[in-house]
Design a protein around this motif. Structure first.
Motif, mmCIF file in Angstrom:
data_model
loop_
_atom_site.group_PDB
_atom_site.id
_atom_site.type_symbol
_atom_site.label_atom_id
_atom_site.label_comp_id
_atom_site.label_asym_id
_atom_site.label_seq_id
_atom_site.Cartn_x
_atom_site.Cartn_y
_atom_site.Cartn_z
ATOM 1 N N GLY A 66 60.435 39.023 28.695
ATOM 2 C CA GLY A 66 60.352 37.667 29.228
ATOM 3 C C GLY A 66 58.975 37.037 29.191
ATOM 4 O O GLY A 66 58.843 35.852 29.494
ATOM 5 N N ALA A 67 57.942 37.797 28.809
ATOM 6 C CA ALA A 67 56.582 37.275 28.909
ATOM 7 C C ALA A 67 56.371 36.042 28.030
ATOM 8 O O ALA A 67 55.773 35.047 28.449
ATOM 9 C CB ALA A 67 55.581 38.369 28.533
ATOM 10 N N LYS A 68 56.883 36.096 26.806
ATOM 11 C CA LYS A 68 56.688 34.958 25.906
ATOM 12 C C LYS A 68 57.360 33.699 26.452
ATOM 13 O O LYS A 68 56.805 32.607 26.393
ATOM 14 C CB LYS A 68 57.242 35.301 24.521
ATOM 15 C CG LYS A 68 56.986 34.220 23.486
ATOM 16 C CD LYS A 68 57.468 34.663 22.101
ATOM 17 C CE LYS A 68 57.194 33.575 21.071
ATOM 18 N NZ LYS A 68 57.661 33.988 19.717
ATOM 19 N N GLY A 69 58.567 33.857 26.999
ATOM 20 C CA GLY A 69 59.268 32.715 27.566
ATOM 21 C C GLY A 69 58.522 32.103 28.738
ATOM 22 O O GLY A 69 58.548 30.881 28.936
ATOM 23 N N VAL A 70 57.859 32.957 29.538
ATOM 24 C CA VAL A 70 57.090 32.444 30.679
ATOM 25 C C VAL A 70 55.965 31.535 30.199
ATOM 26 O O VAL A 70 55.765 30.426 30.717
ATOM 27 C CB VAL A 70 56.536 33.615 31.508
ATOM 28 C CG1 VAL A 70 55.561 33.102 32.561
ATOM 29 C CG2 VAL A 70 57.662 34.376 32.174
ATOM 30 N N LEU A 71 55.213 31.976 29.168
ATOM 31 C CA LEU A 71 54.105 31.155 28.670
ATOM 32 C C LEU A 71 54.610 29.874 28.021
ATOM 33 O O LEU A 71 53.998 28.806 28.172
ATOM 34 C CB LEU A 71 53.274 31.960 27.662
ATOM 35 C CG LEU A 71 52.597 33.225 28.185
ATOM 36 C CD1 LEU A 71 51.563 33.722 27.193
ATOM 37 C CD2 LEU A 71 51.932 33.003 29.540
ATOM 38 N N GLU A 72 55.739 29.971 27.292
ATOM 39 C CA GLU A 72 56.276 28.778 26.648
ATOM 40 C C GLU A 72 56.716 27.749 27.680
ATOM 41 O O GLU A 72 56.561 26.536 27.488
ATOM 42 C CB GLU A 72 57.459 29.152 25.747
ATOM 43 C CG GLU A 72 57.066 29.908 24.496
ATOM 44 C CD GLU A 72 56.160 29.108 23.581
ATOM 45 O OE1 GLU A 72 56.311 27.873 23.534
ATOM 46 O OE2 GLU A 72 55.276 29.703 22.939
ATOM 47 N N VAL A 77 54.490 24.171 23.644
ATOM 48 C CA VAL A 77 53.674 23.751 22.511
ATOM 49 C C VAL A 77 53.667 22.212 22.445
ATOM 50 O O VAL A 77 54.716 21.569 22.512
ATOM 51 C CB VAL A 77 54.221 24.346 21.199
ATOM 52 C CG1 VAL A 77 53.438 23.819 20.009
ATOM 53 C CG2 VAL A 77 54.162 25.858 21.248
ATOM 54 N N GLY A 78 52.475 21.655 22.319
ATOM 55 C CA GLY A 78 52.341 20.203 22.234
ATOM 56 C C GLY A 78 51.996 19.543 23.550
ATOM 57 O O GLY A 78 51.592 18.382 23.554
ATOM 58 N N ARG A 203 45.972 31.087 24.207
ATOM 59 C CA ARG A 203 45.041 29.980 24.438
ATOM 60 C C ARG A 203 45.783 28.654 24.352
ATOM 61 O O ARG A 203 46.761 28.510 23.620
ATOM 62 C CB ARG A 203 43.886 30.023 23.450
ATOM 63 C CG ARG A 203 44.262 29.802 22.005
ATOM 64 C CD ARG A 203 43.051 30.048 21.125
ATOM 65 N NE ARG A 203 43.328 29.830 19.707
ATOM 66 C CZ ARG A 203 42.489 30.174 18.740
ATOM 67 N NH1 ARG A 203 41.342 30.755 19.029
ATOM 68 N NH2 ARG A 203 42.800 29.941 17.480
ATOM 69 N N VAL A 204 45.292 27.676 25.119
ATOM 70 C CA VAL A 204 45.887 26.347 25.162
ATOM 71 C C VAL A 204 44.978 25.413 24.381
ATOM 72 O O VAL A 204 43.812 25.214 24.757
ATOM 73 C CB VAL A 204 46.057 25.861 26.616
ATOM 74 C CG1 VAL A 204 46.609 24.446 26.634
ATOM 75 C CG2 VAL A 204 46.975 26.815 27.368
ATOM 76 N N VAL A 214 43.153 28.995 28.799
ATOM 77 C CA VAL A 214 44.031 30.131 28.519
ATOM 78 C C VAL A 214 45.123 30.179 29.587
ATOM 79 O O VAL A 214 44.842 30.055 30.782
ATOM 80 C CB VAL A 214 43.255 31.465 28.509
ATOM 81 C CG1 VAL A 214 44.212 32.638 28.336
ATOM 82 C CG2 VAL A 214 42.209 31.465 27.408
ATOM 83 N N VAL A 215 46.387 30.374 29.155
ATOM 84 C CA VAL A 215 47.507 30.569 30.062
ATOM 85 C C VAL A 215 47.941 32.026 29.971
ATOM 86 O O VAL A 215 47.879 32.628 28.893
ATOM 87 C CB VAL A 215 48.675 29.603 29.734
ATOM 88 C CG1 VAL A 215 49.240 29.855 28.347
ATOM 89 C CG2 VAL A 215 49.782 29.718 30.781
ATOM 90 N N ALA A 216 48.366 32.610 31.087
ATOM 91 C CA ALA A 216 48.662 34.046 31.097
ATOM 92 C C ALA A 216 49.725 34.362 32.141
ATOM 93 O O ALA A 216 49.991 33.570 33.053
ATOM 94 C CB ALA A 216 47.389 34.850 31.390
#
Length: 579
Positions: A66-72, A77-78, A203-204, A214-216
């Protein structure tokens, strides 16, 4: 040899070969039984190790998925980073981060962002309706902590931290600025919980050249050890997830973090964990582990001469994850009962052989006595006197081993609930079909159908598991009676079935069969109809994959058919993929 035989009496001549045959057969049968048991145990233990390793790998992947979904969700993006950090910016961040931490709240309950001005925003979810906001909007001083309830709930009074938290000095921030894409940080010990944690960072970008920040999100790894502790292993077995350098992430016996002599918490290395099996298993796997992710098995001997069987696999992803899953079991754990049984069988066989020899000796005495009677009878006849009657009694019995083995084979090849092929047997048949296609001996196209019962969880939850089992049996019977003789039907897992269409003309042929089966499975379920007519009409969804049109490898074809099934699922367009 001949002089020796001539020197034996008739009784000895008949007895000694019999004794030698009985003893030889006893030893041969005992040896063959032991070897057969050993080979069977090796096969079953290898399968068990592969299944256990795959299960641990799957659980670990679920933990990190789930980590990628949390950052998204936190920073799609955008989406531009906040410029002024005013009330509107903070409200927007708060809403996105609340949604992000709702995706996989356990374990991804904390998401945070830091920028080039030292400003920080973090949201820690404590429960479904409560959270803590951590703010440093000016980029100066300490963070302010606010408790609140609900996505737009009123913030509680600010509670300042005692220490200054400067995000730009943190390793996760510096790593995020350097990384070109999503990246896992090195595993570290969290200073609050004293447990292992890894951080997923990205990174943002900003409108300018340097990134805005940076988002984490943090990933606590304690759940991995908890899962390993709950595994049902043999008494002396060990399961662990470990990094290639030997640092343990989780293990079934012990903890991956310990205190040193100075009271500081440190990570545990596989070769210094105080567990000889962990050290031996790590060294052996390090010697032959590859980069593929398929579960493998191997065996080695430790310094005590014990044979250790290991199952292992490699966990990797595009974000830099690089872990090993290792399961080690002393062969004696598998063979102990077999060896004890073999010794007991040998002793019993020897006793049985002695009993048989005793019985044979008695029989031979009877035969000798009968020969004496024959001689006496011949003498009496030669003398012209009547001969007494010669009573002869004989009885033979044979075993039924072939029937027992046949019954065992049937049980190993079929699913106990439905009577269909089980998953392993179906996969062996599918592999054989691929080989025949690749070799040219059977080049015609073939297809795999992947079937999943719609809303099956609702039946189990509403009507109970016995009705759910009845539904699975009813669906299995429909499939069994509506496919060709040469096709194969199997139960894949739970409420999932698979069908191998051994030979088709083209993909349109497979689509016709797929459509017909789906229509057949939509007929009301007789096992549910009296209880809940609405659920009785739920049906099932069927997906299809054709070789060689859609895929030329087993895993790819199954994945294609599975994906096709989920695309056809009712509500799939809305993101509902539940069975």
């Amino acid at each position: 040899m001949l002089p020796l035989l001539r020197s034996l009496s008739l009784r000895q001549l008949l007895t000694l070969p019999y004794v030698l045959v009985v003893l030889t057969v006893t030893l041969v049968i005992g040896g063959l039984s032991y070897n057969a048991g050993r080979h069977a145990v090796d096969e079953l233990s290898g399968q068990l190790l592969r299944e256990t390793t795959a299960r641990i790998a799957a659980a670990t992947k679920t933990h990190i998925a789930g980590a990628k979904g949390v950052l998204e969700a936190a920073f799609p993006v955008g989406v531009q980073p906040p410029a002024d950090w005013d009330a509107a910016d903070i409200a927007a961040l708060r809403e996105r981060f609340w949604i992000a931490t709702s995706i996989h709240r356990n374990p991804h309950n904390y998401a945070y962002y830091g920028d080039q001005q030292g400003r920080f925003f973090g949201l820690m979810r404590h429960a479904d309706d409560s959270a803590e906001l951590r703010l440093r909007p000016s980029g100066q001083g300490v963070r302010q902590l606010h408790a609140f309830n609900g996505i737009r709930g009123t913030l509680g009074p600010a509670q300042p931290e005692t220490r200054v938290f400067e995000p730009r000095e943190r390793p996760w921030y510096q790593l995020g600025l350097k990384a070109a894409s999503n990246t896992w940080s090195p595993i570290y010990i969290d200073f609050r919980s004293q447990e292992l944690v890894t951080t997923f960072v990205r990174r943002v970008p900003s409108d300018g050249a340097p990134p805005a920040g940076v988002v984490a999100t943090d990933l606590p790894l304690q759940r991995i050890s908890e899962f390993l502790h709950q595994l049902e292993l043999t008494p002396n077995a060990l399961a662990m997830v470990v990094e290639p350098d030997g640092q343990i992430i989780g293990m079934s016996a012990g903890e991956p973090v310990q205190r040193d002599a100075s009271g500081q918490y440190t990570r545990v290395h596989a070769e210094r964990a105080g567990n000889a099996l962990a050290a031996d298993a790590f060294r052996s796997v390090r010697a032959f582990i590859g980069k593929d992710s398929e579960p493998r098995t191997a065996a080695f001997r430790n310094e005590q001469g014990q044979t250790i069987q290991v199952g292992y696999t490699h966990l990797r992803d595009e974000a830099g994850l690089n872990w090993w899953v290792v399961v080690a079991v002393p062969r004696a754990d598998f063979m102990g009962d077999i060896e004890r049984s073999a010794w007991r069988s040998l002793v019993l066989s020897l006793l049985a052989a002695l009993a048989a020899i005793g019985v044979g000796w008695v029989v031979l005495r009877v035969v000798g006595r009968m020969l004496g009677q024959f001689i006496e009878s011949a003498q009496l006849v030669g003398e012209g006197r009547p001969s007494p009657p010669l009573p002869v009694s004989r009885q033979d019995e044979l075993g039924v081993l072939a029937r027992s083995l046949s019954d065992m084979q049937v049980k190993l090849q079929t699913d106990t609930l439905t009577g269909l092929l089980n998953r392993d047997t179906f996969m062996r048949g599918l592999k054989d079909r691929f080989q025949r296609h690749a070799s040219g001996s059977h080049p015609q196209p073939f297809a795999v159908l992947f079937i999943d019962i719609n809303r099956f969880k609702a039946i189990n939850d509403t009507l109970g598991h016995p009705v759910g089992d009845a539904v699975i049996r009813e669906m299995a019977e429909r499939l069994r009676t509506h496919v060709r003789m040469q096709d194969r039907v199997g139960r894949y897992a739970g409420d999932e079935f698979v069908v191998l269409l051994d030979q088709i003309r083209d993909p349109a042929d497979a689509e016709t069969v797929r459509h017909n089966l789906e229509q057949l499975l939509r007929q009301p379920l007789q096992s549910v109809l009296p209880l809940d007519p609405a659920l009785a009409a739920m049906g099932a969804t069927v997906g299809a994959g054709v070789c060689p049109t859609d895929a030329t490898e087993i895993g790819d074809l199954l994945t294609f058919a599975d994906g096709d099934m989920y695309r056809r699922k009712p509500g799939a367009a809305a993101g509902d993929s539940s069975g």
